[in-house]
Scaffold this active site. Sequence first.
Site, PDB file in Angstrom:
ATOM      1  N   TRP A 152      38.413  41.735  39.357  1.00  0.00           N
ATOM      2  CA  TRP A 152      39.344  41.125  38.413  1.00  0.00           C
ATOM      3  C   TRP A 152      40.561  41.980  38.100  1.00  0.00           C
ATOM      4  CZ3 TRP A 152      39.990  44.429  34.436  1.00  0.00           C
ATOM      5  CH2 TRP A 152      38.956  45.319  34.162  1.00  0.00           C
ATOM      6  N   ASN A 153      40.501  43.298  38.318  1.00  0.00           N
ATOM      7  CA  ASN A 153      41.528  44.166  37.734  1.00  0.00           C
ATOM      8  C   ASN A 153      42.858  44.176  38.478  1.00  0.00           C
ATOM      9  OD1 ASN A 153      40.167  45.499  39.810  1.00  0.00           O
ATOM     10  ND2 ASN A 153      40.411  47.517  38.904  1.00  0.00           N
ATOM     11  N   PRO A 177      37.622  35.236  44.703  1.00  0.00           N
ATOM     12  CA  PRO A 177      38.095  36.105  43.620  1.00  0.00           C
ATOM     13  C   PRO A 177      37.082  36.209  42.489  1.00  0.00           C
ATOM     14  CG  PRO A 177      39.050  33.930  43.366  1.00  0.00           C
ATOM     15  CD  PRO A 177      38.214  33.892  44.631  1.00  0.00           C
ATOM     16  N   GLY A 229      34.482  46.485  44.555  1.00  0.00           N
ATOM     17  CA  GLY A 229      33.692  46.293  43.346  1.00  0.00           C
ATOM     18  C   GLY A 229      32.777  47.485  43.111  1.00  0.00           C
ATOM     19  N   SER A 230      31.696  47.242  42.424  1.00  0.00           N
ATOM     20  CA  SER A 230      30.807  48.331  42.027  1.00  0.00           C
ATOM     21  C   SER A 230      29.985  48.849  43.191  1.00  0.00           C
ATOM     22  CB  SER A 230      29.866  47.863  40.911  1.00  0.00           C
ATOM     23  OG  SER A 230      28.886  46.976  41.426  1.00  0.00           O
ATOM     24  N   GLU A 251      35.090  49.084  49.235  1.00  0.00           N
ATOM     25  CA  GLU A 251      35.805  49.994  48.330  1.00  0.00           C
ATOM     26  C   GLU A 251      35.080  49.906  47.000  1.00  0.00           C
ATOM     27  OE1 GLU A 251      38.055  50.870  45.184  1.00  0.00           O
ATOM     28  OE2 GLU A 251      39.392  49.339  46.005  1.00  0.00           O
ATOM     29  N   LEU A 252      34.328  50.970  46.683  1.00  0.00           N
ATOM     30  CA  LEU A 252      33.360  50.908  45.596  1.00  0.00           C
ATOM     31  C   LEU A 252      33.784  51.777  44.417  1.00  0.00           C
ATOM     32  CD1 LEU A 252      30.193  50.990  47.890  1.00  0.00           C
ATOM     33  CD2 LEU A 252      31.483  49.001  47.068  1.00  0.00           C
ATOM     34  N   CYS A 285      40.314  51.606  39.703  1.00  0.00           N
ATOM     35  CA  CYS A 285      39.266  52.342  40.415  1.00  0.00           C
ATOM     36  C   CYS A 285      39.663  53.780  40.721  1.00  0.00           C
ATOM     37  CB  CYS A 285      38.892  51.623  41.700  1.00  0.00           C
ATOM     38  SG  CYS A 285      40.306  51.245  42.755  1.00  0.00           S
ATOM     39  N   GLU A 383      31.966  56.374  35.097  1.00  0.00           N
ATOM     40  CA  GLU A 383      33.322  55.827  35.070  1.00  0.00           C
ATOM     41  C   GLU A 383      33.505  55.019  33.787  1.00  0.00           C
ATOM     42  OE1 GLU A 383      36.173  53.579  38.329  1.00  0.00           O
ATOM     43  OE2 GLU A 383      34.046  53.059  38.254  1.00  0.00           O
TER      44      GLU A 383
END
Length: 480
Positions: A152-153, A177, A229-230, A251-252, A285, A383
């Site tokens: 979402w960011n 999305p 995401g996570s 991409e975590l 991130c 984080e």
Amino acid sequence: MAVKTDNYLMNINGEWVGQERETLDVVNPANGETVGTVPYGGEKEAEQAVDAAYDAFQSWSALTAHDRVGYLKKLNQLMLDHQEELAQLMTAEMGKPINESRGEVKYAATFIEWFAEEGKRVYGETIPTHATGKRLQVWKKPVGVVAAITPWNFPAAMLTRKMGPALASGCTVIMKPSSESPLTAVKLMELCEQAGFPKGVVNLVTGSSSKIAKVVMENSKVRKVTFTGSTEVGKTLIRQSADQVKKLSLELGGHAPLVVLDDADVDLAVKGTVASKFRNAGQTCICANRVYVQEGIYDEFVDKLSKKVQELKVGDGTDESVDIGPLINQDGLDKVKHHVEDATSKGATVVTGGEAITEYGGVFYQPTVVKDVNQSMVVMQEETFGPVTPVEKIASDEEAAKMANDTPYGLAAYVFTENVSRGTQLIEKLDFGIVGWNDGGPSAAQVPFGGMKESGIGREGGQEGIEEFVESQYVSIGMK
């Protein structure tokens, strides 16, 4: 420019669908108001999107790279032409300050522009032969149907960073999305339609993440999944991909250290820290999550940083003068509050900020600086994803490297020093895929973006970004 509340739809095989589906409300975190709805799609729509993308792949991949470039250049121009509309929509659905939203739209468009050109440079190879009568070649072929799952960011840039190289290399795409901010993706889908992409080349599904992900992970027609995401979800996708040996780009999570050595330009370090930490209210991130400052300049740095942070204006992102918008939701706010409360209970001191803001009606938190933190505190281990800067004192370059690497994550790190020798030697010890040296904003379309360790697999952006979407096929040709 007001954003209208409307019912947005999915797009599968060139058709806008989902009118009959239950809907998800998209809520502005600055004021709690619903700004739109999207269909709550699931397995049925995901299967339809996969079939559409699979059918379209044959003709799309058969086009020349130069032909595909034409579509991408049209999309790039349309994004720039609709910059304000996209930015206003983005701010309405996820709270980002309007100037940051405008910047993201331009940044997102650069990925389409870059990969439009890079698609013409997916070179094969001719290899010197080892035997008379043979010719050895390597051909590059698009991997196939790609599912792009985004957070979402950064609702525009995270999509275009995946769509751009996928489409340029000849792949077809299914976009999924985040349900927190899907409206920007719908608008991007509209622009793809205006750019004339053939039916099925780009598809958009919204709704149940678990049901849609289940289909794309289990359907053999999907040959690659690209996800931001996570780390927890990323590990699940790795396990699910094993049955079909599906290609992944992940991409975590991150937990970026920012190191300020005692020969640094303190004013530059403060400027870089603010730029990195407080972008999107700390919800990025690669933002600086833990700051390590050598003891000789520690007090000066904390003082100057606190004064700069106090100047930041918090409020509704539609206000042109606002620097810090809301957090995405109540869970995000609760996490930030927990991190600060844990730190102060263990001896840290809040220099500025440290409180939630309730007067605006949304989920806001004051821009915060916390000093005298240590490694026992949650804020230095997890984080935060919020506008909180914890600052810890260190004694040496060796301690800086040890502290920075003391995490399972390895996405981004920052180093501030004016000494080339010290900077080089410190960075060589850091296990992070991205390092900003005297630079709080290292991202760009033309550079590789990705992490080490539990921060991901593969790279997005740059020359490496398009290689993630092609396969190398070795061809040995026998000659008479």
